[in-house]
Design a protein around this motif. Structure first.
Motif, short mmCIF file in Angstrom:
data_model
loop_
_atom_site.label_atom_id
_atom_site.label_comp_id
_atom_site.label_asym_id
_atom_site.label_seq_id
_atom_site.Cartn_x
_atom_site.Cartn_y
_atom_site.Cartn_z
N ALA A 166 6.79 -11.92 27.27
CA ALA A 166 7.79 -10.86 27.23
C ALA A 166 8.20 -10.48 28.65
O ALA A 166 7.39 -10.55 29.59
CB ALA A 166 7.23 -9.65 26.50
N THR A 262 10.09 0.77 22.18
CA THR A 262 9.42 -0.46 22.59
C THR A 262 8.80 -0.24 23.96
O THR A 262 9.42 0.36 24.83
CB THR A 262 10.41 -1.62 22.67
OG1 THR A 262 10.99 -1.84 21.37
CG2 THR A 262 9.73 -2.91 23.11
N GLN A 264 5.20 -1.38 26.83
CA GLN A 264 4.14 -2.29 27.23
C GLN A 264 2.98 -1.51 27.83
O GLN A 264 3.14 -0.39 28.32
CB GLN A 264 4.66 -3.31 28.26
CG GLN A 264 5.73 -4.24 27.71
CD GLN A 264 6.24 -5.22 28.76
OE1 GLN A 264 5.76 -5.27 29.88
NE2 GLN A 264 7.25 -6.00 28.38
N THR A 279 1.90 -4.81 23.88
CA THR A 279 3.22 -4.22 23.63
C THR A 279 3.13 -3.35 22.38
O THR A 279 2.26 -3.53 21.53
CB THR A 279 4.29 -5.30 23.39
OG1 THR A 279 3.94 -6.06 22.21
CG2 THR A 279 4.41 -6.25 24.57
N ARG A 281 6.05 -1.60 19.41
CA ARG A 281 7.43 -1.63 18.98
C ARG A 281 7.57 -0.92 17.64
O ARG A 281 6.62 -0.90 16.83
CB ARG A 281 7.98 -3.05 18.87
CG ARG A 281 7.21 -3.92 17.89
CD ARG A 281 7.72 -5.35 17.86
NE ARG A 281 6.87 -6.22 17.05
CZ ARG A 281 6.95 -6.35 15.74
NH1 ARG A 281 7.89 -5.66 15.07
NH2 ARG A 281 6.15 -7.14 15.07
#
Length: 286
Positions: A166, A262, A264, A279, A281
């Motif tokens: 990502a 979203t 991290q 992560t 989301r």
């Protein structure tokens, strides 16, 4: 693909499962069982309160997102030590963990769990498979988890799959904590995960670790507790990859991106050593 289920009225006792695991030392095949296990389990209020304290969740009407993992652990262990499971439990490596909180985990006193294995794939160090756990209440699927596990030494045809990385988001320190030398034993007593690599330096050395290491799911739980202000109460997924283990004792730092649907996270230690990257989301509405 799981096409059969074995319904249980209760899970097997952990001492017997660990004895069964200790007896199996060799790989016995390369085919995953197609039968999964199902069992209804009660939320133990006393253990839950102790877990909240151990993992810094505090008082909350919702279950911690990692608590169903703890509830299902004996069922997972029973599946992974069954006669038709081809890999020995000692030596399995937990590579990643993905949890989906479908709906808020409130008002839960009993959950119906289903545990299965799937997705056997070649890996540069052996083979990986997914340990999949689902929890349902009276309204349907409430929570699910996929743990990617590695078994070294397995020979499978095909090339290892490459997973895309990502795009990195800017992270800043959210919190830090000290993982003391006996956190592995305290977590094991509460959650039942008595893997020797977590219990002491002496037992960890038997498996090639110079020191005992923290349970990966304890580290993830601590991160989730710290991220409560970043996550909704339901309808989200949080996925982590486990990198370098947290050697005990040591201090770790949790970095996270700003509050957003979203984001991290990264858990790192001395010298920038990365322990966990992950992560979160929002899930699409059903």
């Amino acid at each position: 693909m799981t096409d059969q289920w074995h319904e249980l009225s209760t899970t097997a006792a952990l001492p017997g499962l660990y004895l069964r695991a200790a007896r199996k030392r060799k790989i016995s095949g390369t085919t995953l069982p197609t039968t999964g296990l199902r069992c209804s389990l009660e939320v133990n209020a006393e253990r839950l309160a102790a877990y909240r304290t151990l993992c810094h969740f505090g008082d909350d009407p919702l279950l911690p997102a990692t608590w169903p993992h703890v509830m299902a652990f004996p069922l997972q262990l029973q599946l992974l030590t069954a006669n038709d499971f081809p890999f020995p439990l000692p030596g399995l490596v937990h590579l990643s963990n993905s949890i989906h909180v479908i709906r808020p985990l409130g008002g839960v006193t009993r959950l119906h769990f289903a545990v299965r294995v799937d997705n056997l794939q070649a890996h540069e160090k052996g083979a990986t498979f997914d340990l999949i756990t689902e929890a349902r209440d009276g309204l349907g699927l409430l929570w699910s988890e996929t743990s990617r596990m590695l078994c070294r030494g397995v020979k499978l045809p095909g090339e290892p799959a490459c997973e895309p990385e990502a795009e990195a988001l800017p992270l800043s320190e959210l919190t830090r904590w000290y993982a003391d030398s006996n956190i592995g034993r305290r977590y094991a007593r509460l959650c039942g995960d008595y893997n020797p690599i977590h219990l002491s330096a002496i037992s960890a050395r038997l498996f090639g670790f110079p020191k005992a290491i923290a349970h990966g799911m304890w580290s993830k739980a601590m991160a989730l507790a710290a991220l409560r202000g970043h996550l909704p109460t339901g309808g989200y997924a949080i996925e982590v990859n486990f990198h370098k283990p947290v050697r005990l004792p040591s201090e770790v730092v949790l970095d996270a991106s700003p509050v957003a649907p979203t984001g991290q996270l990264r858990l790192s230690g001395h010298g920038g050593l990365v322990h966990i990257q992950g992560t979160w989301r929002a899930l699409e509405a059903r």
